[in-house]
Scaffold this motif. Structure first.
Motif, short mmCIF file in Angstrom:
data_model
loop_
_atom_site.label_atom_id
_atom_site.label_comp_id
_atom_site.label_asym_id
_atom_site.label_seq_id
_atom_site.Cartn_x
_atom_site.Cartn_y
_atom_site.Cartn_z
N VAL A 87 0.84 -1.20 0.00
CA VAL A 87 0.00 0.00 0.00
C VAL A 87 0.87 1.24 0.00
CG1 VAL A 87 -1.73 1.31 1.30
CG2 VAL A 87 -1.84 -1.19 1.25
N GLU A 88 0.57 2.18 -0.89
CA GLU A 88 1.17 3.51 -0.86
C GLU A 88 0.24 4.41 -0.05
OE1 GLU A 88 4.09 4.39 -1.97
OE2 GLU A 88 4.54 2.48 -2.98
N LYS A 89 0.75 4.97 1.05
CA LYS A 89 -0.12 5.70 1.96
C LYS A 89 0.40 7.12 2.17
CE LYS A 89 -2.48 5.01 6.42
NZ LYS A 89 -3.83 5.20 5.85
N GLU A 90 -0.50 8.09 2.09
CA GLU A 90 -0.14 9.48 2.37
C GLU A 90 0.15 9.65 3.86
OE1 GLU A 90 0.30 11.86 0.11
OE2 GLU A 90 -0.12 10.37 -1.44
N ALA A 91 0.73 10.78 4.22
CA ALA A 91 1.03 11.06 5.62
C ALA A 91 -0.26 10.98 6.45
CB ALA A 91 1.67 12.44 5.77
N PHE A 92 -0.14 10.46 7.66
CA PHE A 92 -1.31 10.33 8.53
C PHE A 92 -0.85 10.45 9.99
CE2 PHE A 92 0.43 6.11 7.95
CZ PHE A 92 0.30 5.49 9.19
N ARG A 93 -1.78 10.39 10.89
CA ARG A 93 -1.43 10.45 12.30
C ARG A 93 -2.21 9.41 13.08
NH1 ARG A 93 -3.51 16.18 14.65
NH2 ARG A 93 -1.32 16.56 14.18
N VAL A 94 -1.57 8.94 14.16
CA VAL A 94 -2.22 8.05 15.10
C VAL A 94 -2.55 8.87 16.35
CG1 VAL A 94 -1.98 5.99 16.56
CG2 VAL A 94 -1.00 6.01 14.25
N ILE A 95 -3.82 8.94 16.68
CA ILE A 95 -4.26 9.66 17.88
C ILE A 95 -4.49 8.65 18.99
CG2 ILE A 95 -6.09 11.07 18.89
CD1 ILE A 95 -6.57 12.29 16.16
N PHE A 138 -5.35 13.25 24.92
CA PHE A 138 -4.68 12.35 23.98
C PHE A 138 -3.55 13.09 23.26
CE2 PHE A 138 -9.00 10.59 24.32
CZ PHE A 138 -8.68 9.29 24.71
N ASP A 139 -2.66 12.32 22.66
CA ASP A 139 -1.55 12.87 21.88
C ASP A 139 -1.62 12.32 20.47
OD1 ASP A 139 -0.28 14.28 24.09
OD2 ASP A 139 0.25 12.29 24.85
N ALA A 140 -0.72 12.81 19.61
CA ALA A 140 -0.72 12.36 18.22
C ALA A 140 0.68 11.94 17.79
CB ALA A 140 -1.25 13.44 17.29
N LEU A 141 0.76 10.84 17.07
CA LEU A 141 2.00 10.36 16.45
C LEU A 141 1.89 10.63 14.96
CD1 LEU A 141 4.68 8.71 16.49
CD2 LEU A 141 3.26 6.66 16.17
N ASP A 142 2.70 11.57 14.45
CA ASP A 142 2.66 11.91 13.03
C ASP A 142 3.52 10.93 12.24
OD1 ASP A 142 0.98 14.24 13.09
OD2 ASP A 142 2.64 15.29 14.07
N VAL A 143 2.95 10.39 11.17
CA VAL A 143 3.60 9.38 10.35
C VAL A 143 3.74 9.90 8.92
CG1 VAL A 143 3.56 6.99 9.56
CG2 VAL A 143 2.55 7.59 11.78
N PRO A 144 4.95 9.98 8.37
CA PRO A 144 5.11 10.50 7.00
C PRO A 144 4.60 9.51 5.96
CG PRO A 144 7.21 9.75 7.88
CD PRO A 144 6.23 9.68 9.02
N ALA A 145 4.39 10.01 4.75
CA ALA A 145 3.94 9.17 3.64
C ALA A 145 4.98 8.11 3.33
CB ALA A 145 3.67 10.04 2.41
N GLN A 156 -8.15 0.24 10.18
CA GLN A 156 -9.34 0.74 10.84
C GLN A 156 -9.42 0.27 12.29
OE1 GLN A 156 -12.58 -0.55 8.37
NE2 GLN A 156 -12.11 0.91 6.73
N GLY A 157 -10.19 1.03 13.08
CA GLY A 157 -10.40 0.68 14.47
C GLY A 157 -9.22 1.03 15.35
N VAL A 158 -9.27 0.57 16.58
CA VAL A 158 -8.19 0.82 17.52
C VAL A 158 -6.99 -0.03 17.13
CG1 VAL A 158 -7.46 0.68 19.93
CG2 VAL A 158 -9.79 1.39 19.37
N VAL A 159 -5.82 0.59 17.03
CA VAL A 159 -4.60 -0.10 16.60
C VAL A 159 -3.49 0.16 17.60
CG1 VAL A 159 -5.24 0.17 14.18
CG2 VAL A 159 -3.72 1.84 15.23
N SER A 160 -2.46 -0.66 17.51
CA SER A 160 -1.22 -0.40 18.24
C SER A 160 -0.16 0.02 17.24
CB SER A 160 -0.77 -1.65 19.01
OG SER A 160 -0.50 -2.71 18.12
N ALA A 161 0.73 0.88 17.67
CA ALA A 161 1.85 1.33 16.83
C ALA A 161 3.12 1.27 17.65
CB ALA A 161 1.60 2.76 16.33
N VAL A 162 4.15 0.63 17.12
CA VAL A 162 5.43 0.55 17.81
C VAL A 162 6.48 1.25 16.96
CG1 VAL A 162 4.89 -1.54 19.10
CG2 VAL A 162 5.92 -1.73 16.85
#
Length: 288
Positions: A131-139, A215-222, A180-186
């Motif tokens: 998957v090619e994914k644009e920048a997004f954030r995890v809240i 809450f906080d946000a984790l910014d993820v580049p494309a 989608q839904g609640v996820v974990s990110a490491v």
């Protein structure tokens, strides 16, 4: 890839008594240093630095017992700046100092030279998509936890409990992107992925919404992501999926891991004994 990995192992043997650069090993395997370190650790079961240290001190141990060179000469020969540093490293591997080992002819420990071979077992296949994914954030909320290879991670479980069900329900409503839904990110995993190494763990949702209070946000580049799907018993299926990606999929496909958070979406069964998992790994294409 396996052939190039074995060429890298040959290079390690040639440099046991000299300078050894991980960047050169990465060049031999035609991948990044970041990916090489992680792939080596997954395949070998230990960090690259630990394997090199054990191999050097295995060969140095033979010279200590032979008695043809002074201990200081051996220390310098294997890259140690002083006899004291060599003695500490020697004791850590062999359980005895080099001087005592020479005097008593003690039995020493040996790290065999490794080689990687293809082993065919079972008939399972791995389901994946790219998957090619644009920048997004995890809240959500993040914390620092130790890496656990098998079984429940108590630190992660405690972190999720600290968020509370009401807050998790509010987070779930913000989910508007994949996964989608609640996820974990490491993220900020050590390159070696050794047991007990610390990493940043986030529990939240992929969302373009404003960050709510608390809450906080984790910014993820494309970037490019390899997405893997599996189903099985909790938590083993998820941990084995992570393992199999690095020990089976990467050596067989023209991709390398790149820095970035690894995302996991889990859909447990009603009794929480099994789950469907979707694992997102940041990747970059390499030469075939």
């Amino acid at each position: 890839m396996l052939e190039r990995l074995n060429q890298a192992l040959d290079h390690i043997e040639d440099r046991l008594r000299g300078d050894l650069e991980a960047a050169e090993l990465a060049r031999i395997t035609m991948t990044s240093e970041y990916h090489f370190r992680r792939l080596f650790s997954a395949l070998a079961g230990m960090p690259l630095s630990e394997y090199v240290r054990r191999r050097r001190l295995t060969v140095a141990g033979a010279e200590v017992l032979a008695g043809e060179r002074s201990l200081l000469e051996i220390a310098v020969r294997y890259g140690y700046g002083s006899g004291e540093a060599f003695a500490r490293a020697f004791r850590a591997v062999h359980g005895i100092g080099p001087g005592e080992a020479r005097r008593t002819g003690a039995a020493l420990r040996s790290q065999p030279r490794m080689s990687f071979r293809l082993v065919v077992e079972g008939n399972s296949t791995m389901r994946y998509r790219v998957v090619e994914k644009e920048a997004f954030r995890v809240i959500g909320r993040g914390t620092r936890v130790p890496l656990v290879h098998e079984g429940e991670n108590p630190a992660i479980a405690a972190h999720i409990r600290s968020i509370g069900q009401e807050a998790l329900d509010r987070l779930a409503l913000l989910s508007d992107g994949e996964p989608q839904g609640v996820v974990s990110a490491v993220t900020h995993l050590s390159e070696s992925r050794e047991e007990g190494a610390e990493l940043d763990y986030w529990h939240g949702v992929v969302s373009g919404a404003d960050v709510p209070d608390g809450f906080d946000a984790l910014d993820v580049p494309a970037g490019t992501w390899a997405v893997f799907e599996d189903e099985g018993p909790l938590p083993q299926a998820i941990q084995y999926l992570w393992r199999d990606v690095f020990t089976q999929w990467f050596p067989s496909n023209p991709y390398a891991s790149r820095p970035g958070p690894e995302l996991l979406s889990v859909r447990p069964s009603a009794d929480w004994t099994t789950a469907r998992a979707e694992l997102w790994i940041p990747v970059e294409r390499t030469e075939a």
